[in-house]
Motif scaffolding. Structure first.
Motif, mmCIF file in Angstrom:
data_model
loop_
_atom_site.group_PDB
_atom_site.id
_atom_site.type_symbol
_atom_site.label_atom_id
_atom_site.label_comp_id
_atom_site.label_asym_id
_atom_site.label_seq_id
_atom_site.Cartn_x
_atom_site.Cartn_y
_atom_site.Cartn_z
ATOM 1 N N VAL A 16 24.774 -36.026 -27.531
ATOM 2 C CA VAL A 16 25.101 -35.645 -28.899
ATOM 3 C C VAL A 16 26.481 -36.193 -29.244
ATOM 4 C CG1 VAL A 16 25.450 -33.687 -30.459
ATOM 5 C CG2 VAL A 16 23.730 -33.546 -28.651
ATOM 6 N N GLU A 17 26.649 -36.706 -30.456
ATOM 7 C CA GLU A 17 27.966 -37.165 -30.882
ATOM 8 C C GLU A 17 28.924 -35.993 -30.884
ATOM 9 O OE1 GLU A 17 27.855 -39.176 -34.581
ATOM 10 O OE2 GLU A 17 26.421 -40.701 -33.900
ATOM 11 N N GLU A 18 30.214 -36.282 -30.563
ATOM 12 C CA GLU A 18 31.164 -35.220 -30.285
ATOM 13 C C GLU A 18 31.400 -34.274 -31.467
ATOM 14 O OE1 GLU A 18 34.470 -35.183 -31.516
ATOM 15 O OE2 GLU A 18 34.624 -37.121 -32.453
ATOM 16 N N LYS A 19 31.154 -34.689 -32.688
ATOM 17 C CA LYS A 19 31.354 -33.798 -33.831
ATOM 18 C C LYS A 19 30.042 -33.269 -34.384
ATOM 19 C CE LYS A 19 35.767 -35.503 -35.584
ATOM 20 N NZ LYS A 19 36.483 -36.015 -36.773
ATOM 21 N N ALA A 20 28.935 -33.594 -33.742
ATOM 22 C CA ALA A 20 27.626 -33.258 -34.300
ATOM 23 C C ALA A 20 27.125 -31.909 -33.817
ATOM 24 C CB ALA A 20 26.611 -34.345 -33.949
ATOM 25 N N ILE A 21 26.260 -31.320 -34.617
ATOM 26 C CA ILE A 21 25.517 -30.128 -34.208
ATOM 27 C C ILE A 21 24.331 -30.593 -33.361
ATOM 28 C CG2 ILE A 21 24.088 -28.228 -35.036
ATOM 29 C CD1 ILE A 21 27.039 -27.830 -35.574
ATOM 30 N N PRO A 22 24.117 -30.003 -32.187
ATOM 31 C CA PRO A 22 22.961 -30.421 -31.370
ATOM 32 C C PRO A 22 21.639 -30.100 -32.080
ATOM 33 C CG PRO A 22 24.530 -29.120 -30.081
ATOM 34 C CD PRO A 22 24.922 -28.980 -31.504
ATOM 35 N N PRO A 34 26.757 -19.815 -30.353
ATOM 36 C CA PRO A 34 26.593 -18.415 -30.737
ATOM 37 C C PRO A 34 25.302 -18.085 -31.474
ATOM 38 C CG PRO A 34 28.175 -19.501 -32.174
ATOM 39 C CD PRO A 34 27.861 -20.478 -31.090
ATOM 40 N N GLN A 35 24.606 -19.090 -32.029
ATOM 41 C CA GLN A 35 23.383 -18.791 -32.763
ATOM 42 C C GLN A 35 22.609 -20.072 -33.036
ATOM 43 O OE1 GLN A 35 25.136 -17.048 -36.276
ATOM 44 N NE2 GLN A 35 25.039 -18.959 -37.390
ATOM 45 N N LEU A 36 21.378 -19.899 -33.500
ATOM 46 C CA LEU A 36 20.609 -21.036 -33.997
ATOM 47 C C LEU A 36 21.054 -21.331 -35.419
ATOM 48 C CD1 LEU A 36 16.912 -20.285 -32.923
ATOM 49 C CD2 LEU A 36 18.470 -21.922 -31.889
ATOM 50 N N SER A 51 5.144 -29.828 -32.733
ATOM 51 C CA SER A 51 6.529 -30.283 -32.770
ATOM 52 C C SER A 51 7.441 -29.099 -33.089
ATOM 53 C CB SER A 51 6.699 -31.370 -33.831
ATOM 54 O OG SER A 51 8.043 -31.812 -33.888
ATOM 55 N N ILE A 52 8.532 -28.976 -32.347
ATOM 56 C CA ILE A 52 9.470 -27.881 -32.527
ATOM 57 C C ILE A 52 10.878 -28.453 -32.598
ATOM 58 C CG2 ILE A 52 10.433 -25.795 -31.486
ATOM 59 C CD1 ILE A 52 7.711 -25.449 -30.078
ATOM 60 N N GLU A 53 11.605 -28.118 -33.657
ATOM 61 C CA GLU A 53 12.979 -28.592 -33.810
ATOM 62 C C GLU A 53 13.943 -27.417 -33.791
ATOM 63 O OE1 GLU A 53 14.487 -31.798 -36.721
ATOM 64 O OE2 GLU A 53 15.111 -29.905 -37.647
ATOM 65 N N ILE A 54 15.019 -27.565 -33.020
ATOM 66 C CA ILE A 54 16.058 -26.536 -33.026
ATOM 67 C C ILE A 54 17.408 -27.191 -33.289
ATOM 68 C CG2 ILE A 54 14.822 -25.061 -31.384
ATOM 69 C CD1 ILE A 54 17.042 -25.907 -29.323
ATOM 70 N N ALA A 55 18.302 -26.444 -33.919
ATOM 71 C CA ALA A 55 19.686 -26.870 -34.105
ATOM 72 C C ALA A 55 20.576 -25.717 -33.668
ATOM 73 C CB ALA A 55 19.948 -27.244 -35.558
ATOM 74 N N LEU A 56 21.469 -25.989 -32.719
ATOM 75 C CA LEU A 56 22.343 -24.945 -32.182
ATOM 76 C C LEU A 56 23.702 -24.976 -32.860
ATOM 77 C CD1 LEU A 56 21.569 -25.354 -28.376
ATOM 78 C CD2 LEU A 56 21.094 -23.311 -29.735
ATOM 79 N N GLU A 57 24.135 -23.829 -33.361
ATOM 80 C CA GLU A 57 25.485 -23.710 -33.906
ATOM 81 C C GLU A 57 26.474 -23.804 -32.765
ATOM 82 O OE1 GLU A 57 27.560 -24.168 -36.578
ATOM 83 O OE2 GLU A 57 26.297 -22.733 -37.642
#
Length: 294
Positions: A162-168, A198-200, A233-239
């Motif tokens: 992941v880019e260093e400033k990006a949200i995974p 801490p959250q999705l 297909s399942i997409e997640i984004a981690l805060e």
């Protein structure tokens, strides 16, 4: 006479007088009739704290039975822990109005304050789990795989950069390699991380603090029907955690950069849980120096 030990049912419920008959005549007798034995923590002798004992007994139990009536916060927290461990859990309630949105996709025995109704339905449910759920090796097998691209996440070592400033943001592919059809709401996903996540962020779900300090982010109920040999297909984004820099001048908050970290993706199914693993690594390209405060 069989020498096989009876399966252990651990009961979570409020310890108030008006639940005594529900427990003794309904829950406990159901376990006896089904060929199991059950206990509440207040029936046991132990040296550790009550909370430690509850965690210990949940982890040892073959089946966890929880009365969710009146939305008791202690019971809700303990059920969350049982779910995080992937325990076979039977939920009860006097009133369907006590079932919150986050638990509506879990089946409940709604007994309307009728002990006879509770006893009949709970005995049937326990017998089913003992014969087909807990003891049945075939039914315990979870024939679902989770992929990131071509990599199967059932073994450790798979990484995403992941880019260093990006949200995974991660796109998984779920494959049903069995001959079973998983109906809508029959399987769900929890993401286990440390406190740096801490959250999705997407989709928004419920976050549970686990006793070991980690966090379990529950993905919203999955509505897809997963047919045999099909994919989803399942997409997640981690805060990511934010660090606030303090000093004489105002500094814009900056994302918390960390070394690579492993997260666990836990798949919950009627046949039991299965864990998958993913390492998140941050690219160092273009890393900026921290803002100067002098």
């Amino acid at each position: 006479m069989s020498t096989t030990p009876k399966k252990f049912c651990f009961v979570l419920m409020p310890f108030t007088d008006h639940f005594d008959d529900i427990y003794k005549l309904g829950i406990k007798q159901s376990c006896i009739d089904a060929g199991a034995y059950c206990e509440r923590v207040d029936e046991q002798i132990y040296r550790e704290s009550m909370l430690e004992r509850i965690y210990n007994q949940i982890s040892k139990a073959d089946i966890v039975i929880a009365d969710m009536t009146d939305r008791n916060p202690n019971v809700f927290y303990e059920v969350g822990y049982a779910h995080a461990l992937g325990k076979t859990t039977i939920l009860l309630t006097k009133d369907a109005a006590d079932i919150p949105f986050d638990l509506k996709h879990y089946p409940h025995i709604i007994y309307n304050n009728k002990i006879s109704l509770l006893k009949d339905e709970l005995t049937t449910r326990i017998k089913w789990y003992l014969e087909d759920g807990v003891n049945g090796e075939k039914n315990q097998k979870v024939d679902l795989d989770l992929y990131l691209g071509e990599d199967n996440l059932s073994s450790r070592g798979v990484k995403t950069v992941v880019e260093e400033k990006a949200i995974p943001v991660v796109n998984f592919t779920l494959h049903n390699k069995s001959f079973k059809t998983y109906e809508s709401g029959e399987f769900s996903i929890g993401i286990i991380t440390d406190i740096n996540y801490p959250q999705l962020r997407k989709p928004q779900g419920k976050t549970i603090s686990l006793p070991d300090g980690k966090l379990m982010h529950m993905y919203p109920p999955i509505e897809d029907i997963l047919y045999p040999a099909s994919y989803a297909s399942i997409e997640i984004a981690l805060e990511r955690k934010i660090l606030e820099y303090t000093g004489d001048i105002f500094v814009t908050p900056k994302l918390f950069y960390s070394e690579e970290q492993e997260i666990i993706i836990r798949l919950f199914t009627p046949n039991g849980p299965r864990d998958f693993y993913l390492v998140i690594e941050y690219s160092e390209e273009g890393m900026e120096e921290e803002p100067s405060q002098g």
